[in-house]
Design a protein around this motif. Structure first.
Motif, mmCIF file in Angstrom:
data_model
loop_
_atom_site.group_PDB
_atom_site.id
_atom_site.type_symbol
_atom_site.label_atom_id
_atom_site.label_comp_id
_atom_site.label_asym_id
_atom_site.label_seq_id
_atom_site.Cartn_x
_atom_site.Cartn_y
_atom_site.Cartn_z
ATOM 1 N N PHE A 85 0.828 -1.201 0.000
ATOM 2 C CA PHE A 85 0.000 0.000 0.000
ATOM 3 C C PHE A 85 0.867 1.257 0.000
ATOM 4 C CE2 PHE A 85 -2.617 3.235 2.193
ATOM 5 C CZ PHE A 85 -3.693 3.270 1.314
ATOM 6 N N GLU A 86 1.900 1.238 0.815
ATOM 7 C CA GLU A 86 2.806 2.390 0.872
ATOM 8 C C GLU A 86 3.525 2.612 -0.454
ATOM 9 O OE1 GLU A 86 5.283 1.700 4.287
ATOM 10 O OE2 GLU A 86 3.688 2.279 5.684
ATOM 11 N N ALA A 87 3.650 1.541 -1.246
ATOM 12 C CA ALA A 87 4.290 1.636 -2.562
ATOM 13 C C ALA A 87 3.277 1.979 -3.661
ATOM 14 C CB ALA A 87 5.009 0.331 -2.902
ATOM 15 N N GLY A 88 2.021 2.249 -3.258
ATOM 16 C CA GLY A 88 1.015 2.671 -4.224
ATOM 17 C C GLY A 88 0.058 1.601 -4.702
ATOM 18 N N ARG A 89 0.139 0.403 -4.111
ATOM 19 C CA ARG A 89 -0.757 -0.680 -4.508
ATOM 20 C C ARG A 89 -2.111 -0.552 -3.830
ATOM 21 N NH1 ARG A 89 1.221 -5.437 -6.320
ATOM 22 N NH2 ARG A 89 -0.961 -5.839 -6.723
ATOM 23 N N GLU A 90 -3.139 -1.052 -4.508
ATOM 24 C CA GLU A 90 -4.482 -1.070 -3.934
ATOM 25 C C GLU A 90 -4.685 -2.406 -3.233
ATOM 26 O OE1 GLU A 90 -9.118 -0.919 -5.405
ATOM 27 O OE2 GLU A 90 -7.593 0.036 -6.662
ATOM 28 N N VAL A 91 -4.787 -2.350 -1.900
ATOM 29 C CA VAL A 91 -5.031 -3.534 -1.086
ATOM 30 C C VAL A 91 -6.109 -3.188 -0.067
ATOM 31 C CG1 VAL A 91 -2.687 -4.449 -1.366
ATOM 32 C CG2 VAL A 91 -3.213 -2.979 0.580
ATOM 33 N N SER A 92 -6.815 -4.202 0.397
ATOM 34 C CA SER A 92 -7.857 -3.968 1.402
ATOM 35 C C SER A 92 -8.167 -5.258 2.147
ATOM 36 C CB SER A 92 -9.129 -3.421 0.740
ATOM 37 O OG SER A 92 -9.633 -4.354 -0.193
ATOM 38 N N VAL A 93 -8.782 -5.082 3.306
ATOM 39 C CA VAL A 93 -9.197 -6.208 4.147
ATOM 40 C C VAL A 93 -10.620 -5.953 4.597
ATOM 41 C CG1 VAL A 93 -8.846 -7.385 6.369
ATOM 42 C CG2 VAL A 93 -6.859 -6.685 4.995
ATOM 43 N N THR A 94 -11.439 -6.985 4.571
ATOM 44 C CA THR A 94 -12.747 -6.965 5.220
ATOM 45 C C THR A 94 -12.774 -8.154 6.172
ATOM 46 O OG1 THR A 94 -13.813 -6.001 3.284
ATOM 47 C CG2 THR A 94 -15.246 -7.042 4.914
ATOM 48 N N TRP A 95 -13.001 -7.870 7.438
ATOM 49 C CA TRP A 95 -13.049 -8.910 8.472
ATOM 50 C C TRP A 95 -14.473 -8.979 8.989
ATOM 51 C CZ3 TRP A 95 -8.240 -10.140 11.645
ATOM 52 C CH2 TRP A 95 -8.463 -11.230 12.476
ATOM 53 N N ALA A 99 -21.463 -10.906 15.687
ATOM 54 C CA ALA A 99 -21.711 -9.796 16.610
ATOM 55 C C ALA A 99 -21.720 -10.247 18.066
ATOM 56 C CB ALA A 99 -23.028 -9.104 16.258
ATOM 57 N N ARG A 100 -21.925 -11.536 18.300
ATOM 58 C CA ARG A 100 -21.908 -12.056 19.664
ATOM 59 C C ARG A 100 -20.475 -12.279 20.165
ATOM 60 N NH1 ARG A 100 -25.640 -16.957 18.109
ATOM 61 N NH2 ARG A 100 -24.070 -16.786 16.486
ATOM 62 N N ASN A 101 -19.492 -12.132 19.257
ATOM 63 C CA ASN A 101 -18.097 -12.384 19.601
ATOM 64 C C ASN A 101 -17.304 -11.077 19.522
ATOM 65 O OD1 ASN A 101 -15.481 -13.272 19.935
ATOM 66 N ND2 ASN A 101 -15.587 -14.848 18.356
ATOM 67 N N GLU A 102 -17.496 -10.235 20.518
ATOM 68 C CA GLU A 102 -16.807 -8.940 20.532
ATOM 69 C C GLU A 102 -15.297 -9.093 20.642
ATOM 70 O OE1 GLU A 102 -17.750 -5.721 20.043
ATOM 71 O OE2 GLU A 102 -19.613 -6.635 19.374
ATOM 72 N N ARG A 103 -14.844 -10.190 21.208
ATOM 73 C CA ARG A 103 -13.410 -10.400 21.384
ATOM 74 C C ARG A 103 -12.686 -10.430 20.035
ATOM 75 N NH1 ARG A 103 -11.754 -14.646 25.577
ATOM 76 N NH2 ARG A 103 -10.893 -12.950 26.780
ATOM 77 N N ILE A 104 -13.261 -11.081 19.038
ATOM 78 C CA ILE A 104 -12.596 -11.141 17.735
ATOM 79 C C ILE A 104 -12.674 -9.781 17.038
ATOM 80 C CG2 ILE A 104 -14.503 -11.975 16.280
ATOM 81 C CD1 ILE A 104 -10.879 -13.209 16.116
ATOM 82 N N ALA A 105 -13.745 -9.043 17.275
ATOM 83 C CA ALA A 105 -13.827 -7.688 16.716
ATOM 84 C C ALA A 105 -12.744 -6.805 17.322
ATOM 85 C CB ALA A 105 -15.213 -7.092 16.970
ATOM 86 N N GLU A 106 -12.471 -6.987 18.610
ATOM 87 C CA GLU A 106 -11.404 -6.224 19.259
ATOM 88 C C GLU A 106 -10.039 -6.601 18.704
ATOM 89 O OE1 GLU A 106 -11.979 -6.981 23.417
ATOM 90 O OE2 GLU A 106 -13.895 -5.889 23.453
ATOM 91 N N LEU A 107 -9.813 -7.894 18.446
ATOM 92 C CA LEU A 107 -8.554 -8.330 17.851
ATOM 93 C C LEU A 107 -8.391 -7.737 16.453
ATOM 94 C CD1 LEU A 107 -5.974 -10.050 17.789
ATOM 95 C CD2 LEU A 107 -7.389 -11.932 16.891
ATOM 96 N N ALA A 108 -9.434 -7.799 15.657
ATOM 97 C CA ALA A 108 -9.386 -7.227 14.309
ATOM 98 C C ALA A 108 -9.083 -5.733 14.383
ATOM 99 C CB ALA A 108 -10.702 -7.477 13.578
ATOM 100 N N ASP A 109 -9.671 -5.057 15.359
ATOM 101 C CA ASP A 109 -9.429 -3.629 15.515
ATOM 102 C C ASP A 109 -7.971 -3.352 15.903
ATOM 103 O OD1 ASP A 109 -10.512 -0.945 15.427
ATOM 104 O OD2 ASP A 109 -10.231 -0.930 17.596
ATOM 105 N N GLU A 110 -7.379 -4.222 16.708
ATOM 106 C CA GLU A 110 -5.961 -4.070 17.052
ATOM 107 C C GLU A 110 -5.091 -4.199 15.803
ATOM 108 O OE1 GLU A 110 -4.668 -6.510 20.350
ATOM 109 O OE2 GLU A 110 -6.536 -6.100 21.422
ATOM 110 N N PRO A 118 -7.338 0.420 3.508
ATOM 111 C CA PRO A 118 -8.728 0.156 3.901
ATOM 112 C C PRO A 118 -8.868 -1.186 4.627
ATOM 113 C CG PRO A 118 -8.642 0.968 1.661
ATOM 114 C CD PRO A 118 -7.225 0.714 2.063
ATOM 115 N N PHE A 119 -9.431 -1.142 5.815
ATOM 116 C CA PHE A 119 -9.555 -2.335 6.661
ATOM 117 C C PHE A 119 -10.900 -2.218 7.354
ATOM 118 C CE2 PHE A 119 -6.776 -5.438 9.129
ATOM 119 C CZ PHE A 119 -7.814 -6.022 9.837
ATOM 120 N N ALA A 120 -11.891 -2.924 6.844
ATOM 121 C CA ALA A 120 -13.259 -2.877 7.383
ATOM 122 C C ALA A 120 -13.488 -4.040 8.329
ATOM 123 C CB ALA A 120 -14.269 -2.928 6.246
ATOM 124 N N ILE A 121 -14.183 -3.754 9.423
ATOM 125 C CA ILE A 121 -14.588 -4.778 10.384
ATOM 126 C C ILE A 121 -16.095 -4.714 10.458
ATOM 127 C CG2 ILE A 121 -14.388 -5.590 12.760
ATOM 128 C CD1 ILE A 121 -11.732 -3.923 12.891
#
Length: 126
Positions: A85-95, A99-110, A118-121
């Motif tokens: 991405f820093e070199a100008g490439r288009e990359v992204s993540v959707t995790w 919704a009942r597992n907030e722990r994994i949402a917190e890990l993804a946010d870390e 772009p990194f969507a949770i």
């Protein structure tokens, strides 16, 4: 490059890549006996795609649980995406997460905190 098609098990995620679509998907739990063996081929695929192609690369994740060595492997993958991405490439993540597992949402946010691309949770189903 050969696409990855690893069926999931109780301790390993399903991992599928689509070179033509520029897509890598992982879903399920990840606490393999040997995470290096599992993720080495994934890291190699990502590295190879980013050096051979100019098309966007998107990671579609629905990981539920990751042990420490799986977290390290994911950090390595996210670092490759950050460099690209820093070199100008288009990359992204959707995790996607349950919704009942907030722990994994917190890990993804870390993970997301260390990424400038772009990194969507999102709750599963959205």
């Amino acid at each position: 490059m050969t696409d990855i098609d690893i069926p999931g098990s109780l301790s390993t995620p399903t991992i599928r890549s689509d070179w033509q679509a520029g897509r890598l998907a992982m879903q399920g739990d990840s606490y393999p006996e040997n995470s290096y063996e599992l993720f080495d081929q994934v890291i190699h695929w990502v590295r190879h795609f980013l050096t051979q192609e100019q098309r966007p690369l998107h990671l579609e994740l629905a990981l539920v649980y990751l042990n420490t060595s799986s977290v390290k492997a994911m950090m390595d993958i996210f670092d490759l995406l950050e460099e690209a991405f820093e070199a100008g490439r288009e990359v992204s993540v959707t995790w996607h997460y349950d919704a009942r597992n907030e722990r994994i949402a917190e890990l993804a946010d870390e993970f997301r905190e260390d990424c400038s691309y772009p990194f969507a949770i999102t709750p599963a189903g959205t």
